[in-house]
Design an enzyme around this catalytic site. Sequence first.
Site, PDB file in Angstrom:
ATOM      1  N   CYS A   1     -63.518 -21.909 -24.904  1.00 50.09           N
ATOM      2  CA  CYS A   1     -62.367 -22.576 -24.286  1.00 50.09           C
ATOM      3  C   CYS A   1     -61.096 -21.769 -24.524  1.00 50.09           C
ATOM      4  O   CYS A   1     -60.114 -21.902 -23.776  1.00 50.09           O
ATOM      5  CB  CYS A   1     -62.209 -24.006 -24.812  1.00 50.09           C
ATOM      6  SG  CYS A   1     -62.011 -24.123 -26.592  1.00 50.09           S
TER       7      CYS A   1
ATOM      8  N   GLN B   1     -64.863 -27.801 -34.571  1.00 50.41           N
ATOM      9  CA  GLN B   1     -65.438 -27.001 -35.649  1.00 50.41           C
ATOM     10  C   GLN B   1     -65.184 -27.614 -37.018  1.00 50.41           C
ATOM     11  O   GLN B   1     -66.032 -27.535 -37.913  1.00 50.41           O
ATOM     12  CB  GLN B   1     -64.873 -25.578 -35.589  1.00 50.41           C
ATOM     13  CG  GLN B   1     -65.565 -24.609 -36.550  1.00 50.41           C
ATOM     14  CD  GLN B   1     -65.131 -23.184 -36.335  1.00 50.41           C
ATOM     15  OE1 GLN B   1     -64.912 -22.747 -35.201  1.00 50.41           O
ATOM     16  NE2 GLN B   1     -64.999 -22.421 -37.408  1.00 50.41           N
TER      17      GLN B   1
ATOM     18  N   CYS C   1     -67.695 -27.145 -27.451  1.00 54.35           N
ATOM     19  CA  CYS C   1     -66.391 -27.765 -27.699  1.00 54.35           C
ATOM     20  C   CYS C   1     -66.311 -29.097 -26.945  1.00 54.35           C
ATOM     21  O   CYS C   1     -66.577 -29.146 -25.740  1.00 54.35           O
ATOM     22  CB  CYS C   1     -65.303 -26.813 -27.218  1.00 54.35           C
ATOM     23  SG  CYS C   1     -63.690 -27.569 -27.016  1.00 54.35           S
ATOM     24  N   GLU C   2     -65.948 -30.168 -27.642  1.00 52.67           N
ATOM     25  CA  GLU C   2     -65.913 -31.474 -26.979  1.00 52.67           C
ATOM     26  C   GLU C   2     -64.675 -31.661 -26.107  1.00 52.67           C
ATOM     27  O   GLU C   2     -64.580 -32.642 -25.370  1.00 52.67           O
ATOM     28  CB  GLU C   2     -65.991 -32.608 -28.015  1.00 52.67           C
ATOM     29  CG  GLU C   2     -64.811 -32.734 -28.932  1.00 52.67           C
ATOM     30  CD  GLU C   2     -65.026 -33.806 -29.997  1.00 52.67           C
ATOM     31  OE1 GLU C   2     -64.037 -34.490 -30.310  1.00 52.67           O
ATOM     32  OE2 GLU C   2     -66.151 -33.951 -30.507  1.00 52.67           O
ATOM     33  N   HIS C   3     -63.732 -30.717 -26.161  1.00 47.96           N
ATOM     34  CA  HIS C   3     -62.530 -30.827 -25.331  1.00 47.96           C
ATOM     35  C   HIS C   3     -62.740 -30.276 -23.926  1.00 47.96           C
ATOM     36  O   HIS C   3     -62.202 -30.800 -22.955  1.00 47.96           O
ATOM     37  CB  HIS C   3     -61.355 -30.088 -25.999  1.00 47.96           C
ATOM     38  CG  HIS C   3     -60.975 -30.670 -27.317  1.00 47.96           C
ATOM     39  ND1 HIS C   3     -60.511 -29.913 -28.366  1.00 47.96           N
ATOM     40  CD2 HIS C   3     -61.009 -31.946 -27.764  1.00 47.96           C
ATOM     41  CE1 HIS C   3     -60.272 -30.691 -29.407  1.00 47.96           C
ATOM     42  NE2 HIS C   3     -60.565 -31.928 -29.066  1.00 47.96           N
ATOM     43  N   HIS C   4     -63.523 -29.196 -23.806  1.00 46.04           N
ATOM     44  CA  HIS C   4     -63.731 -28.581 -22.496  1.00 46.04           C
ATOM     45  C   HIS C   4     -65.205 -28.355 -22.164  1.00 46.04           C
ATOM     46  O   HIS C   4     -65.526 -27.812 -21.099  1.00 46.04           O
ATOM     47  CB  HIS C   4     -62.982 -27.237 -22.418  1.00 46.04           C
ATOM     48  CG  HIS C   4     -61.493 -27.380 -22.490  1.00 46.04           C
ATOM     49  ND1 HIS C   4     -60.784 -27.257 -23.677  1.00 46.04           N
ATOM     50  CD2 HIS C   4     -60.571 -27.673 -21.538  1.00 46.04           C
ATOM     51  CE1 HIS C   4     -59.497 -27.443 -23.448  1.00 46.04           C
ATOM     52  NE2 HIS C   4     -59.341 -27.703 -22.166  1.00 46.04           N
TER      53      HIS C   4
ATOM     54  N   HIS D   1     -64.537 -19.380 -29.656  1.00 45.73           N
ATOM     55  CA  HIS D   1     -64.484 -20.571 -28.810  1.00 45.73           C
ATOM     56  C   HIS D   1     -64.250 -20.143 -27.366  1.00 45.73           C
ATOM     57  O   HIS D   1     -63.231 -19.529 -27.055  1.00 45.73           O
ATOM     58  CB  HIS D   1     -63.361 -21.508 -29.267  1.00 45.73           C
ATOM     59  CG  HIS D   1     -63.642 -22.182 -30.570  1.00 45.73           C
ATOM     60  ND1 HIS D   1     -63.777 -23.555 -30.689  1.00 45.73           N
ATOM     61  CD2 HIS D   1     -63.825 -21.693 -31.819  1.00 45.73           C
ATOM     62  CE1 HIS D   1     -64.020 -23.866 -31.952  1.00 45.73           C
ATOM     63  NE2 HIS D   1     -64.052 -22.749 -32.658  1.00 45.73           N
TER      64      HIS D   1
END
Length: 231
Positions: A192, A162, A121-124, A190
């Site tokens: 995250c 995703q 995940c590119e956020h976390h 996920h």
Amino acid sequence: MAKKSSKKKVSPKVEEAHVLPLSVKKILANVRPTPMIENGLSNEDKIEKITEKFTEILEVLGLDLKDDSLIDTPKRIAKMYVNEVFGGLDPHKFPKMTVIENTMKYDQMIVIQAIECLSFCEHHFLPIDGVATVAYIPNKKVIGLSKINRIVQYFSRRPQVQERLTKQIADCLQYVLETDHVAVHINAKHYCVMMRGIEDTHSTTATSDLRGHFKTLPETREEFLHHCRLK
């Protein structure tokens, strides 16, 4: 007396090895991009810099990097990021595509189920762990079956959301196979969601990209989604 240049000469073979094939350039130009900038760093440069930065991060967290279990952790993380889990950021690692002419005139659905789909995940920067189902209806070309798995793996090995991952796989297949009839479905957990925030360890996320007959013909759509539901 003129000083000799300290620049090392690069052999033609080495230079040639770093030239991205035109076919790969064309494929990637037809796939929606991951947000990236060109920083001019080689893989060796990236490993060196990430090692330095992760050393700082672990020290800020209060970990003792002189401990024999931790001493090489920053370098391990850097090599893992560059060479493995984020290898899909390197266009030179794009898999070789093997397609053949559809001389057998096959015009039915081809489905590959339960393709392992591991991403971040590119956020976390936590794992996305899922499976993909991919299908297409051939036009003039068919593709070696393992190549579809490799396409999923290549685009998975990037920091991702995703929804983008689903579309990148579909973009690539539509261009390579020269067919409008492509479908991609991903169902994933996920981390995250599992490890932070709501801390829900049971829910999954499903995304689909249906194109051509998979989107416009109800019976084709239902057949594909039936394959997605099979365990």
